[in-house]
Design an enzyme around this catalytic site. Structure first.
Site, PDB file in Angstrom:
ATOM      1  N   ASP A  47     -49.193  45.357  25.516  1.00  0.00           N
ATOM      2  CA  ASP A  47     -50.727  45.870  24.771  1.00  0.00           C
ATOM      3  C   ASP A  47     -50.801  47.455  25.012  1.00  0.00           C
ATOM      4  OD1 ASP A  47     -51.228  43.351  24.029  1.00  0.00           O
ATOM      5  OD2 ASP A  47     -52.282  42.961  26.062  1.00  0.00           O
ATOM      6  N   LYS A  68     -48.056  49.552  20.848  1.00  0.00           N
ATOM      7  CA  LYS A  68     -46.855  49.656  20.145  1.00  0.00           C
ATOM      8  C   LYS A  68     -47.097  49.747  18.689  1.00  0.00           C
ATOM      9  CE  LYS A  68     -45.580  46.126  22.530  1.00  0.00           C
ATOM     10  NZ  LYS A  68     -46.559  46.101  23.457  1.00  0.00           N
ATOM     11  N   GLY A  85     -49.578  40.645  19.822  1.00  0.00           N
ATOM     12  CA  GLY A  85     -50.734  40.755  19.197  1.00  0.00           C
ATOM     13  C   GLY A  85     -50.556  42.553  18.795  1.00  0.00           C
ATOM     14  N   HIS A  86     -49.969  42.909  17.927  1.00  0.00           N
ATOM     15  CA  HIS A  86     -49.964  44.024  17.583  1.00  0.00           C
ATOM     16  C   HIS A  86     -51.104  44.719  16.473  1.00  0.00           C
ATOM     17  CE1 HIS A  86     -45.362  44.129  18.959  1.00  0.00           C
ATOM     18  NE2 HIS A  86     -46.281  43.635  19.710  1.00  0.00           N
ATOM     19  N   GLN A 119     -44.286  42.931  23.976  1.00  0.00           N
ATOM     20  CA  GLN A 119     -44.402  42.741  25.292  1.00  0.00           C
ATOM     21  C   GLN A 119     -44.161  44.043  25.840  1.00  0.00           C
ATOM     22  OE1 GLN A 119     -42.690  39.660  24.114  1.00  0.00           O
ATOM     23  NE2 GLN A 119     -44.641  39.353  23.415  1.00  0.00           N
TER      24      GLN A 119
HETATM   25  P1  GDP Z   1     -49.823  46.385  21.315  1.00  0.00           P
HETATM   26  O1  GDP Z   1     -49.615  44.863  21.564  1.00  0.00           O
HETATM   27  O2  GDP Z   1     -48.935  47.299  22.061  1.00  0.00           O
HETATM   28  O3  GDP Z   1     -49.654  46.873  19.698  1.00  0.00           O
HETATM   29  O4  GDP Z   1     -51.134  46.692  21.428  1.00  0.00           O
HETATM   30  P2  GDP Z   1     -52.491  45.841  21.184  1.00  0.00           P
HETATM   31  O5  GDP Z   1     -52.686  45.897  19.622  1.00  0.00           O
HETATM   32  O6  GDP Z   1     -52.691  44.393  21.553  1.00  0.00           O
HETATM   33  O7  GDP Z   1     -53.593  46.682  22.085  1.00  0.00           O
HETATM   34  C1  GDP Z   1     -53.830  47.993  21.782  1.00  0.00           C
HETATM   35  C2  GDP Z   1     -55.275  48.338  21.231  1.00  0.00           C
HETATM   36  O8  GDP Z   1     -55.657  49.399  21.453  1.00  0.00           O
HETATM   37  C3  GDP Z   1     -55.560  47.988  19.971  1.00  0.00           C
HETATM   38  O9  GDP Z   1     -56.798  47.457  19.884  1.00  0.00           O
HETATM   39  C4  GDP Z   1     -55.563  49.486  19.257  1.00  0.00           C
HETATM   40  O10 GDP Z   1     -56.348  49.317  18.164  1.00  0.00           O
HETATM   41  C5  GDP Z   1     -56.268  50.209  20.324  1.00  0.00           C
HETATM   42  N1  GDP Z   1     -55.955  51.653  20.643  1.00  0.00           N
HETATM   43  C6  GDP Z   1     -54.379  52.160  20.331  1.00  0.00           C
HETATM   44  N2  GDP Z   1     -54.317  53.334  20.505  1.00  0.00           N
HETATM   45  C7  GDP Z   1     -55.381  53.733  20.990  1.00  0.00           C
HETATM   46  C8  GDP Z   1     -56.304  54.871  21.637  1.00  0.00           C
HETATM   47  O11 GDP Z   1     -55.607  55.929  21.738  1.00  0.00           O
HETATM   48  N3  GDP Z   1     -57.546  54.784  22.250  1.00  0.00           N
HETATM   49  C9  GDP Z   1     -58.326  53.817  22.095  1.00  0.00           C
HETATM   50  N4  GDP Z   1     -59.421  53.636  22.617  1.00  0.00           N
HETATM   51  N5  GDP Z   1     -57.665  52.521  21.564  1.00  0.00           N
HETATM   52  C10 GDP Z   1     -56.401  52.491  21.184  1.00  0.00           C
HETATM   53  P1  IMO Z   2     -47.636  42.541  22.910  1.00  0.00           P
HETATM   54  O1  IMO Z   2     -46.486  42.449  22.368  1.00  0.00           O
HETATM   55  C1  IMO Z   2     -49.756  41.678  26.926  1.00  0.00           C
HETATM   56  C2  IMO Z   2     -48.088  37.821  29.014  1.00  0.00           C
HETATM   57  C3  IMO Z   2     -48.998  36.861  29.025  1.00  0.00           C
HETATM   58  C4  IMO Z   2     -48.589  36.092  30.166  1.00  0.00           C
HETATM   59  C5  IMO Z   2     -47.077  36.272  30.360  1.00  0.00           C
HETATM   60  C6  IMO Z   2     -46.219  35.071  29.754  1.00  0.00           C
HETATM   61  O2  IMO Z   2     -48.914  42.140  22.200  1.00  0.00           O
HETATM   62  O3  IMO Z   2     -47.603  43.506  24.067  1.00  0.00           O
HETATM   63  P2  IMO Z   2     -45.843  33.908  27.496  1.00  0.00           P
HETATM   64  O4  IMO Z   2     -46.680  33.497  26.339  1.00  0.00           O
HETATM   65  O5  IMO Z   2     -45.167  35.018  26.805  1.00  0.00           O
HETATM   66  O6  IMO Z   2     -45.295  32.863  28.006  1.00  0.00           O
HETATM   67  O7  IMO Z   2     -46.792  34.621  28.691  1.00  0.00           O
HETATM   68  O8  IMO Z   2     -46.778  37.433  29.497  1.00  0.00           O
HETATM   69  N1  IMO Z   2     -47.827  38.546  27.577  1.00  0.00           N
HETATM   70  C7  IMO Z   2     -48.579  39.477  27.140  1.00  0.00           C
HETATM   71  N2  IMO Z   2     -49.311  40.292  27.749  1.00  0.00           N
HETATM   72  N3  IMO Z   2     -49.101  41.722  25.678  1.00  0.00           N
HETATM   73  C8  IMO Z   2     -48.086  40.648  24.947  1.00  0.00           C
HETATM   74  O9  IMO Z   2     -47.694  41.169  23.808  1.00  0.00           O
HETATM   75  C9  IMO Z   2     -47.856  39.700  25.747  1.00  0.00           C
HETATM   76  N4  IMO Z   2     -46.903  38.689  25.405  1.00  0.00           N
HETATM   77  C10 IMO Z   2     -46.873  37.803  26.750  1.00  0.00           C
HETATM   78  O10 IMO Z   2     -50.320  36.935  29.081  1.00  0.00           O
HETATM   79  O11 IMO Z   2     -49.163  36.857  31.562  1.00  0.00           O
HETATM   80 MG    MG Z   3     -50.935  43.230  22.152  1.00  0.00          MG
END
Ligand code: GDP
Ligand code: IMO
Ligand code: MG
Length: 429
Positions: A13, A16, A40-41, A228
């Site tokens: 998270d 990416k 979840g991107h 991840q």
């Molecule tokens: P990923 O899994 O690495 O793609 O990240 P996620 O989408 O799960 O979580 C990142 C969250 O931060 C999302 O809700 C983005 O919209 C948000 N986000 C991305 N860059 C920034 C930032 O610079 N500031 C803030 N406040 N939110 C951000």
């Molecule tokens: P993105 O790509 C954050 C965590 C789960 C759990 C552990 C194992 O959005 O960054 P799993 O379902 O893979 O067996 O869970 O890894 N986990 C993540 N945490 N972002 C993710 O993906 C994750 N994918 C798995 O919360 O602790």
């Molecule tokens: Mg994510």
């Protein structure tokens, strides 16, 4: 003709998805190569927010081909929902998406098995899986005898194969399942469902391994989208509190089929602080009002499961380790806006474990659990930076913070993000 890679340096998270969407127009192909619907991107485009689980984050750019490579474990119902969702919002992913016929499928028994496994207490707590069937699917892939790949649902012996595996899984899981927990494991219902998947996925099913190699040899630019984060890597992360794939840079070649010689640049994405969802040690976790403040301002709730993310200060011991492991050339430092609400900010520069100062990230989760962070205190900038578009216009304290992070990690910062929108991003080189 090279591959650039985007890798998470923490526990996932790190944003990416935002970075991949921004870099995609400079590339011909975006490749997702490991993980599955546990990812979840988020991509924000104007007033539209897209949450992608399987589909690569280049999908909003029509000129870019998006590839789901062999190392991904794909749950077809979730994928098809994702495709329908995109179509209902005017994006046609069928035009620029292909899926490897080698990709393994998360089947209904994997979801049941994940739920059962997740009840297990390991090293004092549950792993806290996303319950998307990831671990059981990779377990079957490595086991070989009861796995299914995309190619298998397009094969003539599908019915027999599903009957055979369902029967095996029912027998195997009966010892551990609660009453009614195996009801969904009905071979004829699963067969019907798989026929529906096959019909819709057949046109997208390709040999992506040859495709990406052809692209590279033809001089095209590839962007590899890690899922991840490196600390969740099965071999190098905080085992057993990890996911079941190589989520650090070491997984790029095995998951995508792209040999290392093509990989020219690796960008490490990290938040300006730390978060983690699920179980496992987290030395800089803040269980107090400061942690809650970061969660509230950063809206730190899981993109896939909605769970509140655990929040804490930046851990330079952990990120120095993952930046080395993943071969990072540039850091992309995200969420700098979220830290704009503090007078003082802490950065963990070392741990104290059993009375000793430790600067190397420990191998064992139990050692990490006993690690007490040794902090360096930096001055906060305490002002809204969400409107800043030029790095020189960042407050002096924010510049000092970035400089110190870069020094501690030993990698230059290439990108700074001050909000979820595309425009809230500064490229430094
Ligand atoms: P990923 O899994 O690495 O793609 O990240 P996620 O989408 O799960 O979580 C990142 C969250 O931060 C999302 O809700 C983005 O919209 C948000 N986000 C991305 N860059 C920034 C930032 O610079 N500031 C803030 N406040 N939110 C951000
Ligand atoms: P993105 O790509 C954050 C965590 C789960 C759990 C552990 C194992 O959005 O960054 P799993 O379902 O893979 O067996 O869970 O890894 N986990 C993540 N945490 N972002 C993710 O993906 C994750 N994918 C798995 O919360 O602790
Ligand atoms: Mg994510």
């Amino acid at each position: 003709m090279s591959a650039t890679c985007v890798i998470g340096l923490q526990w996932g998270d790190e944003a990416k998805g935002k970075l991949v969407d921004l870099l995609a127009p400079r590339h011909d192909v975006v490749v997702r190569y490991q993980g599955g619907a546990n990812a979840g991107h988020t991509v924000v485009s104007g007033d539209q927010v897209y949450k992608l689980h399987h589909v690569p984050s280049g999908i909003l750019h029509r000129s870019v081909t998006n590839v789901i490579a062999p190392g991904v474990v794909m749950e077809p119902t979730t994928l098809l929902k994702e495709l329908d969702g995109l179509q209902s919002r005017g994006i046609n992913p069928l035009e620029n998406l292909m899926i490897s016929e080698r990709a393994h499928l998360v089947m209904p028994w994997h979801i049941v098995e994940d739920r059962i496994s997740n009840r297990q207490i390991v090293s004092g707590e549950s792993i806290g899986s996303t319950l998307r069937g990831i671990g059981p699917c990779y377990r079957d892939k490595v086991g070989r005898t009861h796995a299914m790949r995309l190619a298998d649902i397009l094969a003539p012996n599908l019915k027999e194969r599903i009957e055979e595996i369902t029967e095996y899984k029912r027998r195997w899981l009966t010892a551990l399942a609660d009453d009614g927990e195996l009801d969904s494991l009905n071979a004829s219902a699963i067969y019907e469902m798989a026929c529906g998947w096959g019909e819709r996925l057949r046109p997208l099913s390709k040999d992506t391994t040859h495709f990406v190699l052809d692209q590279l040899e033809a001089g095209k630019q590839l962007l590899m989208e890690g899922a991840q984060g490196s600390l969740l890597d099965i071999d190098h992360g905080t085992y057993p509190f990890v996911t079941s794939s190589n989520a650090s840079g070491v997984g790029i070649s095995s998951g995508s089929g792209v040999p290392a010689k093509w990989i020219k640049k690796v960008i490490g994405v990290c938040k300006a602080y730390s978060t983690r969802v699920g179980g496992g040690p987290f030395p800089t976790e803040l269980m107090d009002a400061t942690g809650q403040k970061i969660r509230d301002i950063g809206r730190e709730y899981g993109t896939t499961t909605g769970r509140p993310r655990r929040c804490g200060w930046f851990d330079a011991v952990a990120v120095r380790y993952t930046a080395r492991l993943s071969g990072i050339d540039r850091l992309s430092l995200m969420m700098m806006d979220v830290l704009g609400h503090f007078n003082e900010i802490q950065v963990c520069v070392a741990y104290e474990i059993d009375g000793k100062r430790v600067e190397q990230f420990p191998c064992l989760a139990d050692d990490l659990r006993r690690a007490k962070p040794i902090y360096e205190t930096l001055k906060g900038w305490n002002q809204d930076v969400t409107g800043v578009r030029d790095i020189d216009a960042m407050p002096a304290e924010a510049k000092s913070y970035m400089k110190r992070i870069s020094e501690l990690i030993g990698v230059p910062i290439g990108v700074v993000s001050v909000g979820p929108d595309r425009e809230q991003t500064m490229f430094l080189d």
